[in-house]
Design a protein around this motif. Structure first.
Motif, mmCIF file in Angstrom:
data_model
loop_
_atom_site.group_PDB
_atom_site.id
_atom_site.type_symbol
_atom_site.label_atom_id
_atom_site.label_comp_id
_atom_site.label_asym_id
_atom_site.label_seq_id
_atom_site.Cartn_x
_atom_site.Cartn_y
_atom_site.Cartn_z
ATOM 1 N N ALA A 29 -4.469 -6.836 6.150
ATOM 2 C CA ALA A 29 -3.647 -5.766 5.592
ATOM 3 C C ALA A 29 -3.275 -6.069 4.145
ATOM 4 O O ALA A 29 -3.292 -5.177 3.287
ATOM 5 C CB ALA A 29 -2.391 -5.568 6.441
ATOM 6 N N VAL A 30 -2.953 -7.321 3.857
ATOM 7 C CA VAL A 30 -2.621 -7.710 2.483
ATOM 8 C C VAL A 30 -3.844 -7.552 1.580
ATOM 9 O O VAL A 30 -3.761 -6.959 0.504
ATOM 10 C CB VAL A 30 -2.075 -9.163 2.438
ATOM 11 N N ARG A 31 -4.997 -8.057 2.027
ATOM 12 C CA ARG A 31 -6.241 -7.974 1.235
ATOM 13 C C ARG A 31 -6.655 -6.543 0.939
ATOM 14 O O ARG A 31 -7.155 -6.231 -0.136
ATOM 15 C CB ARG A 31 -7.403 -8.642 1.987
ATOM 16 N N ASN A 32 -6.468 -5.675 1.908
ATOM 17 C CA ASN A 32 -6.949 -4.295 1.801
ATOM 18 C C ASN A 32 -5.872 -3.285 1.426
ATOM 19 O O ASN A 32 -6.148 -2.090 1.389
ATOM 20 C CB ASN A 32 -7.580 -3.870 3.132
ATOM 21 N N ASN A 33 -4.635 -3.764 1.203
ATOM 22 C CA ASN A 33 -3.515 -2.863 0.946
ATOM 23 C C ASN A 33 -3.457 -1.788 2.035
ATOM 24 O O ASN A 33 -3.386 -0.589 1.773
ATOM 25 C CB ASN A 33 -3.615 -2.236 -0.447
ATOM 26 N N ALA A 34 -3.522 -2.248 3.291
ATOM 27 C CA ALA A 34 -3.659 -1.354 4.441
ATOM 28 C C ALA A 34 -2.330 -1.126 5.155
ATOM 29 O O ALA A 34 -1.381 -1.903 5.015
ATOM 30 C CB ALA A 34 -4.659 -1.959 5.423
ATOM 31 N N GLU A 75 7.943 -10.363 8.720
ATOM 32 C CA GLU A 75 6.966 -11.259 8.113
ATOM 33 C C GLU A 75 5.931 -10.474 7.308
ATOM 34 O O GLU A 75 5.553 -10.872 6.200
ATOM 35 C CB GLU A 75 6.275 -12.086 9.201
ATOM 36 N N ALA A 76 5.489 -9.356 7.852
ATOM 37 C CA ALA A 76 4.499 -8.531 7.155
ATOM 38 C C ALA A 76 5.083 -7.928 5.882
ATOM 39 O O ALA A 76 4.434 -7.924 4.828
ATOM 40 C CB ALA A 76 3.972 -7.433 8.086
ATOM 41 N N LEU A 77 6.297 -7.427 5.956
ATOM 42 C CA LEU A 77 6.948 -6.855 4.776
ATOM 43 C C LEU A 77 7.147 -7.929 3.702
ATOM 44 O O LEU A 77 6.910 -7.685 2.520
ATOM 45 C CB LEU A 77 8.281 -6.206 5.159
ATOM 46 N N ALA A 78 7.554 -9.123 4.130
ATOM 47 C CA ALA A 78 7.753 -10.232 3.190
ATOM 48 C C ALA A 78 6.440 -10.648 2.529
ATOM 49 O O ALA A 78 6.433 -11.118 1.386
ATOM 50 C CB ALA A 78 8.392 -11.420 3.900
ATOM 51 N N ALA A 79 5.322 -10.472 3.234
ATOM 52 C CA ALA A 79 4.005 -10.836 2.699
ATOM 53 C C ALA A 79 3.461 -9.765 1.748
ATOM 54 O O ALA A 79 2.429 -9.978 1.114
ATOM 55 C CB ALA A 79 3.016 -11.075 3.833
ATOM 56 N N GLY A 80 4.133 -8.617 1.676
ATOM 57 C CA GLY A 80 3.710 -7.578 0.753
ATOM 58 C C GLY A 80 3.054 -6.360 1.369
ATOM 59 O O GLY A 80 2.593 -5.481 0.646
ATOM 60 N N VAL A 81 3.007 -6.291 2.692
ATOM 61 C CA VAL A 81 2.446 -5.091 3.336
ATOM 62 C C VAL A 81 3.504 -3.992 3.221
ATOM 63 O O VAL A 81 4.631 -4.160 3.668
ATOM 64 C CB VAL A 81 2.078 -5.349 4.814
ATOM 65 N N GLU A 82 3.126 -2.880 2.616
ATOM 66 C CA GLU A 82 4.100 -1.815 2.371
ATOM 67 C C GLU A 82 4.350 -0.937 3.585
ATOM 68 O O GLU A 82 5.464 -0.460 3.793
ATOM 69 C CB GLU A 82 3.645 -0.952 1.192
ATOM 70 N N ASN A 83 3.309 -0.690 4.369
ATOM 71 C CA ASN A 83 3.429 0.202 5.522
ATOM 72 C C ASN A 83 3.207 -0.579 6.808
ATOM 73 O O ASN A 83 2.075 -0.937 7.134
ATOM 74 C CB ASN A 83 2.419 1.344 5.427
ATOM 75 N N VAL A 84 4.298 -0.814 7.539
ATOM 76 C CA VAL A 84 4.237 -1.537 8.806
ATOM 77 C C VAL A 84 4.907 -0.677 9.865
ATOM 78 O O VAL A 84 6.062 -0.277 9.706
ATOM 79 C CB VAL A 84 4.952 -2.908 8.723
ATOM 80 N N ASN A 85 4.176 -0.385 10.933
ATOM 81 C CA ASN A 85 4.713 0.401 12.040
ATOM 82 C C ASN A 85 4.761 -0.456 13.291
ATOM 83 O O ASN A 85 3.810 -1.172 13.594
ATOM 84 C CB ASN A 85 3.840 1.627 12.308
ATOM 85 N N VAL A 86 5.853 -0.341 14.019
ATOM 86 C CA VAL A 86 6.019 -1.048 15.282
ATOM 87 C C VAL A 86 5.923 -0.031 16.406
ATOM 88 O O VAL A 86 6.608 1.003 16.374
ATOM 89 C CB VAL A 86 7.376 -1.783 15.320
ATOM 90 N N ILE A 87 5.076 -0.329 17.384
ATOM 91 C CA ILE A 87 4.866 0.588 18.502
ATOM 92 C C ILE A 87 5.060 -0.182 19.797
ATOM 93 O O ILE A 87 4.371 -1.172 20.047
ATOM 94 C CB ILE A 87 3.441 1.181 18.467
ATOM 95 N N ILE A 88 6.012 0.271 20.598
ATOM 96 C CA ILE A 88 6.226 -0.302 21.924
ATOM 97 C C ILE A 88 6.170 0.853 22.905
ATOM 98 O O ILE A 88 6.948 1.800 22.801
ATOM 99 C CB ILE A 88 7.585 -1.027 22.027
ATOM 100 N N GLU A 89 5.222 0.765 23.827
ATOM 101 C CA GLU A 89 5.048 1.828 24.818
ATOM 102 C C GLU A 89 4.831 1.209 26.189
ATOM 103 O O GLU A 89 4.447 0.047 26.300
ATOM 104 C CB GLU A 89 3.862 2.720 24.454
#
Length: 154
Positions: A29-34, A75-89
């Motif tokens: 995600a960091v490499r690809n700005n995903a 952790e993802a936000l701190a690493a620079g990932v701008e869009n992080v979604n959490v899904i619990i189903e």
């Protein structure tokens, strides 16, 4: 065909291999700005009989999942990932991940551990990762632990 992953789904269950899957998904995600989707499907097939005795099990399972995915999201936000979604189903992970979540989220790749926490089911019905590989319409990355790590635990 693009060689860039812009929408990544990481399936986690609290196992060591799913933690490694998260780390690989985070790096991608960091490499690809995903966009990074972190998903945990709580297998509720046995809850019906269990809840007759203890209704708090589903609540505790969800709380544990929220804590785990919340930690991963931070952790993802701190690493620079701008869009992080959490899904619990609730559902059956081997069906929900490739057949429901991946198409709904239009993901480019699903990343998961080779084995998870439910070893007993793997022997009877096949693993979640195996089913994801066979049924997903997108790329799938299966993450394994280093053999040295496995031997150190034995």
């Amino acid at each position: 065909m693009t060689l860039k992953y812009s929408n990544i789904l990481v399936a986690v269950d609290g196992s060591k291999e799913s933690e490694l899957a998260f780390k690989k998904g985070l790096a991608a995600a960091v490499r690809n700005n995903a966009t990074l989707h972190l998903a945990h499907i709580i297998d509720n097939r046995s809850f019906g009989s269990i809840e007759a005795y203890d209704r708090t099990i589903a609540d505790r399972t969800k709380k544990t999942s929220q804590e785990l995915l919340g930690k991963y999201k931070e952790e993802a936000l701190a690493a620079g990932v701008e869009n992080v979604n959490v899904i619990i189903e609730y559902g059956v992970p081997k069906i929900a991940i490739p057949k429901e979540l991946a198409p709904k989220l239009n993901v480019d790749v699903i990343i998961c551990g080779a084995t998870g926490l439910n070893a007993a089911e793997r022997f009877v019905m096949g693993s979640v990762s195996e089913r994801i590989v066979r049924t997903a319409k997108c790329d799938v990355l299966i993450v394994r632990r280093d053999q040295a790590d496995v031997l150190a635990e034995e």
